[in-house]
Design a protein around this motif. Structure first.
Motif, PDB file in Angstrom:
ATOM      1  N   ALA A   1       0.837  -1.206   0.000  1.00 56.39           N
ATOM      2  CA  ALA A   1       0.000   0.000   0.000  1.00 56.39           C
ATOM      3  C   ALA A   1       0.868   1.251   0.000  1.00 56.39           C
ATOM      4  N   GLU A   2       1.870   1.281   0.859  1.00 58.37           N
ATOM      5  CA  GLU A   2       2.741   2.455   0.945  1.00 58.37           C
ATOM      6  C   GLU A   2       3.530   2.666  -0.349  1.00 58.37           C
ATOM      7  N   SER A   3       4.056   1.601  -0.903  1.00 61.62           N
ATOM      8  CA  SER A   3       4.819   1.681  -2.143  1.00 61.62           C
ATOM      9  C   SER A   3       3.955   2.204  -3.291  1.00 61.62           C
ATOM     10  N   LEU A   4       2.747   1.700  -3.396  1.00 60.47           N
ATOM     11  CA  LEU A   4       1.825   2.125  -4.446  1.00 60.47           C
ATOM     12  C   LEU A   4       1.419   3.584  -4.255  1.00 60.47           C
ATOM     13  N   GLU A   5       1.124   3.966  -3.027  1.00 56.82           N
ATOM     14  CA  GLU A   5       0.749   5.356  -2.751  1.00 56.82           C
ATOM     15  C   GLU A   5       1.873   6.316  -3.136  1.00 56.82           C
ATOM     16  N   GLN A   6       3.101   5.992  -2.754  1.00 54.48           N
ATOM     17  CA  GLN A   6       4.233   6.869  -3.065  1.00 54.48           C
ATOM     18  C   GLN A   6       4.445   7.003  -4.571  1.00 54.48           C
ATOM     19  N   ALA A   7       4.315   5.899  -5.295  1.00 57.23           N
ATOM     20  CA  ALA A   7       4.511   5.931  -6.749  1.00 57.23           C
ATOM     21  C   ALA A   7       3.408   6.738  -7.435  1.00 57.23           C
ATOM     22  N   ALA A   8       2.183   6.603  -6.964  1.00 59.87           N
ATOM     23  CA  ALA A   8       1.071   7.358  -7.557  1.00 59.87           C
ATOM     24  C   ALA A   8       1.222   8.850  -7.272  1.00 59.87           C
ATOM     25  N   ILE A   9       1.552   9.198  -6.058  1.00 55.64           N
ATOM     26  CA  ILE A   9       1.727  10.605  -5.691  1.00 55.64           C
ATOM     27  C   ILE A   9       2.872  11.223  -6.487  1.00 55.64           C
ATOM     28  N   ALA A  10       3.932  10.455  -6.718  1.00 56.72           N
ATOM     29  CA  ALA A  10       5.070  10.955  -7.506  1.00 56.72           C
ATOM     30  C   ALA A  10       4.636  11.304  -8.933  1.00 56.72           C
ATOM     31  N   ARG A  11       3.587  10.659  -9.426  1.00 55.49           N
ATOM     32  CA  ARG A  11       3.056  10.956 -10.761  1.00 55.49           C
ATOM     33  C   ARG A  11       2.009  12.070 -10.726  1.00 55.49           C
ATOM     34  N   GLY A  12       1.693  12.535  -9.530  1.00 57.02           N
ATOM     35  CA  GLY A  12       0.675  13.569  -9.400  1.00 57.02           C
ATOM     36  C   GLY A  12      -0.737  13.017  -9.417  1.00 57.02           C
ATOM     37  N   TRP A  13      -0.880  11.717  -9.161  1.00 55.85           N
ATOM     38  CA  TRP A  13      -2.181  11.057  -9.161  1.00 55.85           C
ATOM     39  C   TRP A  13      -2.796  11.081  -7.768  1.00 55.85           C
ATOM     40  N   THR A  14      -4.093  10.919  -7.733  1.00 52.89           N
ATOM     41  CA  THR A  14      -4.821  10.747  -6.483  1.00 52.89           C
ATOM     42  C   THR A  14      -5.042   9.254  -6.283  1.00 52.89           C
ATOM     43  N   ILE A  15      -4.819   8.771  -5.065  1.00 53.81           N
ATOM     44  CA  ILE A  15      -4.973   7.342  -4.808  1.00 53.81           C
ATOM     45  C   ILE A  15      -5.528   7.115  -3.409  1.00 53.81           C
ATOM     46  N   LYS A  16      -6.345   6.088  -3.297  1.00 51.58           N
ATOM     47  CA  LYS A  16      -6.822   5.629  -1.990  1.00 51.58           C
ATOM     48  C   LYS A  16      -6.634   4.125  -1.974  1.00 51.58           C
ATOM     49  N   VAL A  17      -5.920   3.634  -0.952  1.00 59.45           N
ATOM     50  CA  VAL A  17      -5.630   2.212  -0.849  1.00 59.45           C
ATOM     51  C   VAL A  17      -6.292   1.645   0.395  1.00 59.45           C
TER      52      VAL A  17
END
Length: 99
Positions: free
Chosen positions: A20-36
């Motif tokens: 979850a943390e890895s996915l959140e960090q990668a999405a935020i780095a792309r400027g995406w919004t994510i909820k895990v």
């Protein structure tokens, strides 16, 4: 891009949260919004609401164990992956969302 995801591993402990943390960090780095949402030893945490699903462009689901509540994503673009792949290379799942 707006993404929702569920991570879960067979033991329901460390790898669920690491993914979850890895996915959140990668999405935020792309400027995406994510909820895990994590489905671990403590049950479901950070649960994805109906509104979250409506706003999501895609869904990322781990396939290591059977997940609860996946029917709520019917009609959405779904990317399936493993917890290990999310921990090691979350960008792979995000690239699949864009494809």
């Amino acid at each position: 891009m707006n993404i929702v995801a569920i991570t879960a591993c067979p033991s329901g402990v460390a790898h669920t949260y690491m993914a979850a943390e890895s996915l959140e960090q990668a999405a935020i780095a792309r400027g995406w919004t994510i909820k895990v949402e994590t489905q671990g030893a403590l049950g479901a945490e950070n649960e994805i609401s109906a509104d979250d699903v409506t706003q999501a462009d895609a869904v990322i689901l781990t396939t290591d164990i059977e997940l609860n509540g996946t029917e709520r994503f019917e009609g959405k673009k779904i990317i399936q992956t493993t917890v290990k792949r999310l921990v090691v290379n979350p960008s792979e799942a995000l690239d699949a969302v864009e494809a």
